[in-house]
Design a protein around this motif. Structure first.
Motif, PDB file in Angstrom:
ATOM      1  N   LYS A 331       0.740  -1.337   0.118  1.00 53.22           N
ATOM      2  CA  LYS A 331       0.058   0.048  -0.050  1.00 53.22           C
ATOM      3  C   LYS A 331       1.172   1.429   0.016  1.00 53.22           C
ATOM      4  CE  LYS A 331      -3.894  -2.137   2.302  1.00 53.22           C
ATOM      5  NZ  LYS A 331      -4.690  -2.252   3.639  1.00 53.22           N
ATOM      6  N   ASP A 332       2.130   1.310   0.768  1.00 49.70           N
ATOM      7  CA  ASP A 332       2.874   2.311   0.697  1.00 49.70           C
ATOM      8  C   ASP A 332       4.155   1.941   0.856  1.00 49.70           C
ATOM      9  OD1 ASP A 332       2.982   1.876   3.466  1.00 49.70           O
ATOM     10  OD2 ASP A 332       1.368   2.817   3.953  1.00 49.70           O
ATOM     11  N   ALA A 333       5.176   2.972   1.061  1.00 52.19           N
ATOM     12  CA  ALA A 333       6.453   2.707   1.271  1.00 52.19           C
ATOM     13  C   ALA A 333       6.826   3.388   2.806  1.00 52.19           C
ATOM     14  CB  ALA A 333       7.533   3.219   0.169  1.00 52.19           C
ATOM     15  N   LEU A 334       7.481   2.620   3.641  1.00 51.56           N
ATOM     16  CA  LEU A 334       7.802   3.600   4.795  1.00 51.56           C
ATOM     17  C   LEU A 334       9.212   3.672   4.960  1.00 51.56           C
ATOM     18  CD1 LEU A 334       6.664   4.517   7.646  1.00 51.56           C
ATOM     19  CD2 LEU A 334       6.981   1.974   8.572  1.00 51.56           C
ATOM     20  N   ILE A 335       9.815   4.768   5.620  1.00 54.05           N
ATOM     21  CA  ILE A 335      11.130   5.013   5.945  1.00 54.05           C
ATOM     22  C   ILE A 335      11.291   5.091   7.545  1.00 54.05           C
ATOM     23  CG2 ILE A 335      13.161   6.449   5.903  1.00 54.05           C
ATOM     24  CD1 ILE A 335      12.188   7.354   3.185  1.00 54.05           C
ATOM     25  N   LEU A 336      11.876   4.516   8.233  1.00 52.80           N
ATOM     26  CA  LEU A 336      12.112   4.400   9.557  1.00 52.80           C
ATOM     27  C   LEU A 336      13.432   5.347   9.679  1.00 52.80           C
ATOM     28  CD1 LEU A 336      11.453   0.974  11.394  1.00 52.80           C
ATOM     29  CD2 LEU A 336       9.898   2.874  10.658  1.00 52.80           C
ATOM     30  N   ASP A 337      13.031   6.772  10.209  1.00 51.92           N
ATOM     31  CA  ASP A 337      14.192   7.787  10.131  1.00 51.92           C
ATOM     32  C   ASP A 337      14.571   8.003  11.655  1.00 51.92           C
ATOM     33  OD1 ASP A 337      15.736   9.960   9.204  1.00 51.92           O
ATOM     34  OD2 ASP A 337      14.220  11.310   9.639  1.00 51.92           O
ATOM     35  N   PHE A 338      15.760   7.547  12.085  1.00 57.37           N
ATOM     36  CA  PHE A 338      16.376   7.527  13.317  1.00 57.37           C
ATOM     37  C   PHE A 338      16.859   8.964  13.591  1.00 57.37           C
ATOM     38  CE2 PHE A 338      16.242   3.170  12.395  1.00 57.37           C
ATOM     39  CZ  PHE A 338      15.751   2.657  13.884  1.00 57.37           C
ATOM     40  N   LEU A 339      16.789   9.448  14.861  1.00 55.05           N
ATOM     41  CA  LEU A 339      17.415  10.814  15.125  1.00 55.05           C
ATOM     42  C   LEU A 339      18.901  10.846  15.261  1.00 55.05           C
ATOM     43  CD1 LEU A 339      16.485  13.651  15.771  1.00 55.05           C
ATOM     44  CD2 LEU A 339      16.160  13.014  18.034  1.00 55.05           C
ATOM     45  N   TRP A 340      19.490  11.097  14.107  1.00 58.75           N
ATOM     46  CA  TRP A 340      21.098  11.058  13.884  1.00 58.75           C
ATOM     47  C   TRP A 340      21.303  12.297  14.716  1.00 58.75           C
ATOM     48  CZ3 TRP A 340      22.838   6.482  12.393  1.00 58.75           C
ATOM     49  CH2 TRP A 340      22.105   5.750  11.724  1.00 58.75           C
ATOM     50  N   MET A 341      22.254  12.025  15.857  1.00 59.67           N
ATOM     51  CA  MET A 341      22.771  13.384  16.398  1.00 59.67           C
ATOM     52  C   MET A 341      24.174  13.632  15.760  1.00 59.67           C
ATOM     53  SD  MET A 341      20.807  14.163  18.875  1.00 59.67           S
ATOM     54  CE  MET A 341      21.764  14.893  20.196  1.00 59.67           C
ATOM     55  N   THR A 342      24.229  14.836  15.147  1.00 62.90           N
ATOM     56  CA  THR A 342      25.639  15.256  14.604  1.00 62.90           C
ATOM     57  C   THR A 342      25.597  16.739  14.271  1.00 62.90           C
ATOM     58  OG1 THR A 342      26.885  15.203  12.481  1.00 62.90           O
ATOM     59  CG2 THR A 342      24.391  15.141  12.308  1.00 62.90           C
ATOM     60  N   GLN A 343      26.590  17.330  14.533  1.00 61.93           N
ATOM     61  CA  GLN A 343      27.265  18.599  14.295  1.00 61.93           C
ATOM     62  C   GLN A 343      27.361  19.096  12.780  1.00 61.93           C
ATOM     63  OE1 GLN A 343      30.229  19.059  17.240  1.00 61.93           O
ATOM     64  NE2 GLN A 343      29.168  18.768  18.881  1.00 61.93           N
ATOM     65  N   LYS A 344      27.467  18.096  12.303  1.00 59.21           N
ATOM     66  CA  LYS A 344      27.760  18.254  10.672  1.00 59.21           C
ATOM     67  C   LYS A 344      26.471  18.438   9.688  1.00 59.21           C
ATOM     68  CE  LYS A 344      31.686  15.271  11.049  1.00 59.21           C
ATOM     69  NZ  LYS A 344      31.562  14.953  12.420  1.00 59.21           N
ATOM     70  N   LEU A 345      26.443  19.391   8.830  1.00 57.79           N
ATOM     71  CA  LEU A 345      25.588  19.984   8.180  1.00 57.79           C
ATOM     72  C   LEU A 345      25.067  18.865   7.057  1.00 57.79           C
ATOM     73  CD1 LEU A 345      26.519  23.751   7.984  1.00 57.79           C
ATOM     74  CD2 LEU A 345      24.942  22.663   9.538  1.00 57.79           C
ATOM     75  N   SER A 346      24.043  19.150   6.532  1.00 53.66           N
ATOM     76  CA  SER A 346      23.671  18.376   5.270  1.00 53.66           C
ATOM     77  C   SER A 346      23.437  16.864   5.455  1.00 53.66           C
ATOM     78  CB  SER A 346      24.602  18.651   4.099  1.00 53.66           C
ATOM     79  OG  SER A 346      24.630  19.954   3.915  1.00 53.66           O
ATOM     80  N   LEU A 347      22.873  16.476   6.375  1.00 56.31           N
ATOM     81  CA  LEU A 347      22.536  14.992   6.654  1.00 56.31           C
ATOM     82  C   LEU A 347      21.411  14.796   6.041  1.00 56.31           C
ATOM     83  CD1 LEU A 347      23.069  11.976   7.922  1.00 56.31           C
ATOM     84  CD2 LEU A 347      21.803  13.132   9.754  1.00 56.31           C
ATOM     85  N   CYS A 348      21.546  13.688   5.085  1.00 58.60           N
ATOM     86  CA  CYS A 348      20.153  13.515   4.314  1.00 58.60           C
ATOM     87  C   CYS A 348      19.107  12.743   4.960  1.00 58.60           C
ATOM     88  CB  CYS A 348      20.667  12.822   2.870  1.00 58.60           C
ATOM     89  SG  CYS A 348      21.358  13.637   1.784  1.00 58.60           S
ATOM     90  N   ARG A 349      17.963  13.429   5.022  1.00 64.42           N
ATOM     91  CA  ARG A 349      16.729  12.579   5.621  1.00 64.42           C
ATOM     92  C   ARG A 349      15.656  12.715   4.730  1.00 64.42           C
ATOM     93  NH1 ARG A 349      15.706  15.544  11.187  1.00 64.42           N
ATOM     94  NH2 ARG A 349      14.246  13.968  11.302  1.00 64.42           N
ATOM     95  N   PRO A 350      14.663  12.007   5.160  1.00 62.23           N
ATOM     96  CA  PRO A 350      13.395  11.645   4.243  1.00 62.23           C
ATOM     97  C   PRO A 350      12.932  12.965   3.265  1.00 62.23           C
ATOM     98  CG  PRO A 350      13.029  10.446   5.902  1.00 62.23           C
ATOM     99  CD  PRO A 350      14.164  11.304   6.159  1.00 62.23           C
ATOM    100  N   SER A 351      13.297  14.071   4.087  1.00 61.19           N
ATOM    101  CA  SER A 351      12.591  15.337   3.271  1.00 61.19           C
ATOM    102  C   SER A 351      13.560  15.716   1.980  1.00 61.19           C
ATOM    103  CB  SER A 351      12.902  16.387   4.292  1.00 61.19           C
ATOM    104  OG  SER A 351      14.322  16.471   4.658  1.00 61.19           O
TER     105      SER A 351
END
Length: 534
Positions: A331-351
């Motif tokens: 029916k759909d596709a689900l991404i489990l997005d964990f809360l990555w703790m990082t000070q570095k910019l531009s970490l890719c997330r579902p958005s």
């Protein structure tokens, strides 16, 4: 095989570029939308028209086999391979499918005359700037070239345009979801604080070995979280290293999953992949092996434990779960997005799959996180993108209103281009340069022409954007619509939708106001006035 509408458009666009003299052109088509079908159809049409020979070039065995299978299924053409122990040098096959690793060997490459091929298709064309690809492409430099890739980010596209002459056609993942050719995409934030702030970055992305060490303390918790959401789904897990991929697979099996691990050294790799596809396993774990060349439409859940700064890589990973599979009840596709703790910019997330810029991405991420904090519900990424667009437009309008209010006393000679495009319901924010010339600075002639139209050119930073705005201004002048100066003046008096008025209607109203000592006649309510209703 009947092509979908966008596949027909893509095919026509590629041939148009070649006819216009742009011999090296790029087709950007999201994972799961049938780019192999499209280039197979293009190869067939090219050979029918030109009576030549084609080379399909790729860097992995899975991609080579996939191209062969699809070419035969779509066109009936039986290709010959140029890889390892197979050669097509003495073959009369119209299509050769070649391994770039094989063809970079001087002995194998020089066995072909430089004019052996009239068309070269580069699958996964984001690799084409490498030395190996350039050696092969440079050798057959008289051929037409079609590069095919999934949606890259803007920087990747700009890099590829240093080789390709143009982008013939682009069909994004977002458009595929909207059109119903890809599965609805949902994201669920798992508020498990995984600290990767100490992970090193090399060549623009996180170092895999450091990621493995950083992930290890969290594997037990990640597996527990997966039991809540993945038991009734078919899940693919991406890991940074083979060793941690194998240990995580074992851990998942202790939690009640039917998990299998696959890597480049797996002797029974094809059997494991087939067993997963057939339903013997419900989780498959890998160390980035399945990013390209693997299709399993029934997979409907992604756990990406290989955080990345590369949007192109992240898009490829997410693309693994987006294919349609109605026959399996998907029916759909689900991404489990964990809360990555990082000070570095531009970490890719579902958005980043759907967001056009950082502002949109931030809004979408906030929606996903807020939903998780409130009720553990997943968020439809397409709905989130549409809401983010509405919110940002409203914020920009409010910001513009404040800016205009602050500058009301300033009698600027020229009209702000942002104010103008908002007034006429045009949008320059979604414009992205594609051809090389579009990235250049506006020409002096363009700047002078914008000023002639009473538009302030200071914020127009590219030649392509200037061209688009000038086209709008010229079209409006040709259609006799209100000018930028008329719109600004009447909006200051409170009139709305002035961008839809004709130049004559706007001029007549300005004359009435001027004749009334620069006051609106008492029988007119500006906010309700429409020349079409008088």
């Amino acid at each position: 095989m009947e092509l979908r509408p966008y596949q027909k458009e893509a095919t026509a666009a590629v041939f148009h570029e070649w006819q216009e003299g742009r011999g090296k052109t790029l087709l950007i088509q999201a994972t799961g939308t049938g780019k192999t079908v499209v280039f197979s159809n293009i190869v067939q049409q090219f050979l029918n028209n030109q009576k030549g020979r084609a080379l399909i070039l790729a860097h992995r065995d899975e991609l080579l086999q996939q191209a062969s299978d699809k070419l035969q299924a779509v066109t009936g053409i039986v290709p010959q391979f140029e890889k390892a122990q197979f050669t097509a040098v003495d073959s009369d096959a119209d299509v050769v499918i070649g391994s770039v690793q094989t063809l970079t060997q001087d002995r194998r490459l020089n066995a072909y005359p430089v004019n052996a091929f009239d068309l070269i298709v580069v699958d996964e064309a984001h690799h084409c700037l490498s030395e190996s690809y350039q050696k092969v492409l440079g050798y057959f430099n008289g051929a037409h070239v079609l590069g095919v890739t999934a949606t890259p980010d803007r920087a990747d596209k700009k890099d590829m345009l240093s080789y390709f002459d143009s982008v013939a056609y682009e069909y994004s993942m977002l458009q595929g979801v909207r059109d119903g050719y890809l599965s609805p995409l949902k994201a669920l934030m798992i508020p498990l604080n995984i600290d990767i702030s100490s992970v090193k970055v090399s060549c623009g992305d996180y170092v895999a070995s450091d990621l493995g060490n950083a992930l290890e303390p969290y594997l037990e918790q990640i597996a527990e979280e997966m039991t809540k959401y993945c038991m009734k789904r078919k899940t693919v897990v991406f890991m940074p290293l083979v060793a941690i991929s194998q240990s995580f697979c074992e851990l998942l099996n202790t939690k009640g999953f039917r998990a299998v691990e696959v890597n480049g050294q797996s002797e029974d790799r094809k059997e494991r992949l087939q067993a997963f596809e057939d339903g013997k396993y419900n989780v498959i774990v890998n160390s980035m092996l399945l990013v390209e060349g693997w299709d399993c439409p029934s997979v409907d859940c992604l756990v990406n434990l290989r955080p990345t700064k590369s949007r192109a890589l992240y898009t490829q990973i997410v693309g693994r779960i987006l294919r349609l599979s109605p026959e399996t009840g998907k029916k759909d596709a689900l991404i489990l997005d964990f809360l990555w703790m990082t000070q570095k910019l531009s970490l890719c997330r579902p958005s980043c799959i759907v967001a056009k810029d950082e502002a949109h991405a931030k809004k979408i991420d906030e929606m996903v996180e807020n939903a998780a904090l409130l009720d553990d519900e997943s968020v439809d990424i397409l709905d989130a993108e549409e809401q983010a667009e509405k919110d940002i437009i409203q914020e920009r309008k409010e910001s513009l209103a404040k800016e205009l209010q602050a500058q009301r006393r300033k009698k600027a000679k020229l009209v702000d281009p942002l104010q103008f495009v908002f007034s006429i319901n045009e949008n320059l924010d979604d414009y992205e340069p594609e051809a090389k010339w579009e990235f250049e600075k506006p020409s002096p002639k363009q700047l002078a022409l914008l000023e002639k139209f009473n538009i302030n050119p200071d914020d127009i930073d590219t030649r392509g954007k200037a061209t688009r705005l000038i086209d709008v201004l010229m079209r409006r002048a040709h259609e006799g619509l209100s000018t930028a100066k008329q719109i600004r003046l009447l909006e200051r008096y409170g009139f709305s939708e002035v961008g839809t008025w004709t130049m004559k209607e706007a001029g007549e109203m300005i004359t009435r106001i001027a004749d009334n000592c620069w006051m609106v006649p008492f029988d007119i309510v500006p906010s309700q006035y429409s020349p079409n209703r008088q």
